[in-house]
Design a protein around this motif. Structure first.
Motif, PDB file in Angstrom:
ATOM      1  N   SER A  18       0.816  -1.457  -0.172  1.00  0.00           N
ATOM      2  CA  SER A  18      -0.215   0.258  -0.274  1.00  0.00           C
ATOM      3  C   SER A  18       0.929   1.703  -0.156  1.00  0.00           C
ATOM      4  O   SER A  18       1.667   1.186   0.708  1.00  0.00           O
ATOM      5  CB  SER A  18      -1.543   0.024   1.219  1.00  0.00           C
ATOM      6  N   SER A  19       0.162   1.859  -0.750  1.00  0.00           N
ATOM      7  CA  SER A  19       0.971   3.383  -0.466  1.00  0.00           C
ATOM      8  C   SER A  19       0.123   4.769   0.154  1.00  0.00           C
ATOM      9  O   SER A  19      -0.826   4.375   0.562  1.00  0.00           O
ATOM     10  CB  SER A  19       1.417   4.987  -2.245  1.00  0.00           C
ATOM     11  N   ARG A  20       1.269   4.779   0.871  1.00  0.00           N
ATOM     12  CA  ARG A  20       0.522   5.885   2.278  1.00  0.00           C
ATOM     13  C   ARG A  20       0.719   7.544   1.515  1.00  0.00           C
ATOM     14  O   ARG A  20       2.033   7.280   2.510  1.00  0.00           O
ATOM     15  CB  ARG A  20       1.046   5.373   3.491  1.00  0.00           C
ATOM     16  N   TYR A  21       0.299   7.846   2.230  1.00  0.00           N
ATOM     17  CA  TYR A  21       0.370   9.944   2.004  1.00  0.00           C
ATOM     18  C   TYR A  21      -0.931  10.547   2.479  1.00  0.00           C
ATOM     19  O   TYR A  21      -1.988   9.891   2.648  1.00  0.00           O
ATOM     20  CB  TYR A  21       0.729   9.850   0.344  1.00  0.00           C
ATOM     21  N   SER A  22      -0.509  11.141   2.743  1.00  0.00           N
ATOM     22  CA  SER A  22      -1.518  12.359   2.750  1.00  0.00           C
ATOM     23  C   SER A  22      -2.127  13.435   1.338  1.00  0.00           C
ATOM     24  O   SER A  22      -0.528  13.254   1.123  1.00  0.00           O
ATOM     25  CB  SER A  22      -1.426  13.657   3.411  1.00  0.00           C
ATOM     26  N   ILE A  23      -2.869  14.129   0.960  1.00  0.00           N
ATOM     27  CA  ILE A  23      -3.366  14.075  -0.053  1.00  0.00           C
ATOM     28  C   ILE A  23      -4.207  15.388  -0.334  1.00  0.00           C
ATOM     29  O   ILE A  23      -5.074  15.379   0.916  1.00  0.00           O
ATOM     30  CB  ILE A  23      -3.919  13.428  -1.219  1.00  0.00           C
ATOM     31  N   GLU A  24      -3.146  16.573  -0.899  1.00  0.00           N
ATOM     32  CA  GLU A  24      -4.356  17.786  -0.732  1.00  0.00           C
ATOM     33  C   GLU A  24      -4.739  18.488  -2.333  1.00  0.00           C
ATOM     34  O   GLU A  24      -3.751  18.602  -3.329  1.00  0.00           O
ATOM     35  CB  GLU A  24      -3.085  18.661   0.142  1.00  0.00           C
ATOM     36  N   PHE A  25      -5.683  18.907  -2.633  1.00  0.00           N
ATOM     37  CA  PHE A  25      -5.962  19.353  -3.775  1.00  0.00           C
ATOM     38  C   PHE A  25      -7.221  20.287  -3.417  1.00  0.00           C
ATOM     39  O   PHE A  25      -8.353  19.877  -3.092  1.00  0.00           O
ATOM     40  CB  PHE A  25      -6.357  18.171  -4.677  1.00  0.00           C
ATOM     41  N   SER A  26      -7.394  21.239  -4.151  1.00  0.00           N
ATOM     42  CA  SER A  26      -8.523  21.690  -4.318  1.00  0.00           C
ATOM     43  C   SER A  26      -9.180  22.264  -3.100  1.00  0.00           C
ATOM     44  O   SER A  26     -10.519  22.256  -2.993  1.00  0.00           O
ATOM     45  CB  SER A  26      -9.943  21.767  -5.172  1.00  0.00           C
ATOM     46  N   GLU A  65       2.374  14.217   0.317  1.00  0.00           N
ATOM     47  CA  GLU A  65       3.241  14.260   1.312  1.00  0.00           C
ATOM     48  C   GLU A  65       3.275  12.567   1.618  1.00  0.00           C
ATOM     49  O   GLU A  65       1.820  11.943   2.371  1.00  0.00           O
ATOM     50  CB  GLU A  65       2.814  15.028   2.885  1.00  0.00           C
ATOM     51  N   SER A  66       4.412  11.651   1.922  1.00  0.00           N
ATOM     52  CA  SER A  66       4.921  10.903   2.436  1.00  0.00           C
ATOM     53  C   SER A  66       4.398  10.274   3.633  1.00  0.00           C
ATOM     54  O   SER A  66       4.809  11.363   4.678  1.00  0.00           O
ATOM     55  CB  SER A  66       6.229  10.061   1.697  1.00  0.00           C
ATOM     56  N   ASN A  67       3.234   9.025   3.708  1.00  0.00           N
ATOM     57  CA  ASN A  67       3.794   8.817   5.167  1.00  0.00           C
ATOM     58  C   ASN A  67       4.792   6.942   4.749  1.00  0.00           C
ATOM     59  O   ASN A  67       4.555   6.307   5.868  1.00  0.00           O
ATOM     60  CB  ASN A  67       2.536   8.216   5.811  1.00  0.00           C
ATOM     61  N   MET A  68       5.159   6.424   3.938  1.00  0.00           N
ATOM     62  CA  MET A  68       5.831   5.406   3.660  1.00  0.00           C
ATOM     63  C   MET A  68       7.379   5.537   4.360  1.00  0.00           C
ATOM     64  O   MET A  68       8.137   6.261   4.066  1.00  0.00           O
ATOM     65  CB  MET A  68       6.181   5.519   2.086  1.00  0.00           C
ATOM     66  N   PRO A  69       7.641   4.764   5.106  1.00  0.00           N
ATOM     67  CA  PRO A  69       8.657   4.643   5.787  1.00  0.00           C
ATOM     68  C   PRO A  69      10.030   4.476   4.724  1.00  0.00           C
ATOM     69  O   PRO A  69      11.053   4.853   4.822  1.00  0.00           O
ATOM     70  CB  PRO A  69       8.956   3.720   7.543  1.00  0.00           C
ATOM     71  N   THR A  70       9.953   3.578   4.081  1.00  0.00           N
ATOM     72  CA  THR A  70      11.355   3.207   3.203  1.00  0.00           C
ATOM     73  C   THR A  70      10.004   3.258   1.186  1.00  0.00           C
ATOM     74  O   THR A  70       8.517   2.580   1.869  1.00  0.00           O
ATOM     75  CB  THR A  70      11.698   1.903   3.587  1.00  0.00           C
ATOM     76  N   LYS A  71      11.026   2.830   0.898  1.00  0.00           N
ATOM     77  CA  LYS A  71      10.356   2.440  -0.554  1.00  0.00           C
ATOM     78  C   LYS A  71       9.547   3.108  -1.648  1.00  0.00           C
ATOM     79  O   LYS A  71       8.615   2.820  -2.180  1.00  0.00           O
ATOM     80  CB  LYS A  71       9.527   1.102  -0.520  1.00  0.00           C
ATOM     81  N   GLY A  72       9.176   4.589  -1.008  1.00  0.00           N
ATOM     82  CA  GLY A  72       8.198   5.503  -1.058  1.00  0.00           C
ATOM     83  C   GLY A  72       9.203   6.334  -2.714  1.00  0.00           C
ATOM     84  O   GLY A  72      10.239   6.466  -2.830  1.00  0.00           O
ATOM     85  N   ILE A  73       8.297   5.977  -3.606  1.00  0.00           N
ATOM     86  CA  ILE A  73       8.924   6.264  -5.439  1.00  0.00           C
ATOM     87  C   ILE A  73       8.313   7.355  -5.689  1.00  0.00           C
ATOM     88  O   ILE A  73       6.747   7.139  -5.771  1.00  0.00           O
ATOM     89  CB  ILE A  73       9.155   5.548  -5.621  1.00  0.00           C
TER      90      ILE A  73
END
Length: 254
Positions: free
Chosen positions: A121-129, A215-223
């Protein structure tokens, strides 16, 4: 390659650059770029030449579709002379830009993938509009007009198949942009709804006044990688914030 070298050797000084050196090679404003190869090489080259004119040469029209390769070794010298004298037209292509909070940047001719580099799973916060939320998904795709008939279209194909099965709508979804449109499309892939993750931000148009912030919430393997080239990437681990926007420069295809 030999035929191209022979045709331009009496007109221009030239240097052969292997694709692996593109990210570090320093181009000058007086350079003319000739790309020999498949369409993907033109797309990858465009990200590093700061809007310089690019002549795409199809070395084997029977093998390559050549959507971005409008010329052949046989007519190359005529095209080169026209560019040198300013007697030419270009097709402008809008590109996407990813800028991290540490200053690193990456451009995309077709699309960006933002998420985990493997099947987790890709974990992150997303902000738009004006909206912001935590998400867990299979990553985010951001597409330019040039890329809107590629990876992005496969996501819409999947959505239309599901809609068709449930007969929930007679209208097919999809977004195809012109190559020079000042817009980008983003889609969240397979967002998972839970107590800690939401799925209300799933699709949108990025413009000059609307940017996408992740904004990434992934400790590793985010790309973050562009145009399907996993070697052309930025690390995107916890603490990294990326702003996705329209690139200042456009690709110029002769």
């Amino acid at each position: 390659l030999a035929k191209v070298q022979e045709s331009i050797s009496k007109t221009l000084k030239f240097k052969i650059i292997h694709r692996s050196f593109l990210p570090t090679y320093i181009f000058t404003d007086s350079d003319l770029i000739i790309v020999i190869g498949q369409d993907g090489l033109v797309a990858n080259t465009a990200k590093y030449v700061n809007g310089l004119p690019i002549i795409g040469v199809n070395p084997d029209p029977e093998r390559y579709d050549g959507v971005l390769l409008k010329h052949t070794p046989n007519n190359l010298i005529t095209v080169v002379k026209n560019v040198v004298t300013g007697n030419y037209k270009t097709k402008h292509v809008t590109m996407a830009k990813a800028q991290l909070n540490d200053g690193q940047t990456l451009l995309a001719f077709n699309d960006f993938y933002i998420g985990a580099d493997s099947h987790i799973s890709s974990r992150y916060s997303i902000e738009f509009s004006g909206k912001k939320e935590q998400q867990s998904s299979s990553g985010i795709i951001v597409s330019t007009g040039a890329g809107s008939t590629g990876w992005l279209s496969s996501i819409f194909n999947m959505t239309n198949n599901i809609n068709g099965y449930h007969k929930s709508t007679t209208d097919k979804c999809g977004t195809v942009l012109n190559w020079d449109d000042n817009k980008l499309v983003f889609v969240v892939r397979e967002p998972f709804l839970s107590k800690t993750s939401k799925a209300s931000i799933g699709y949108g148009l990025i413009t000059n006044t609307k940017k996408l912030i992740i904004e990434s919430n992934m400790p590793t393997k985010g790309i973050i990688f562009s145009d399907g080239i996993e070697a052309d990437f930025l690390n995107f681990n916890s603490g990294s914030i990326v702003e996705i926007s329209l690139a200042e420069e456009k690709a110029n295809l002769v």
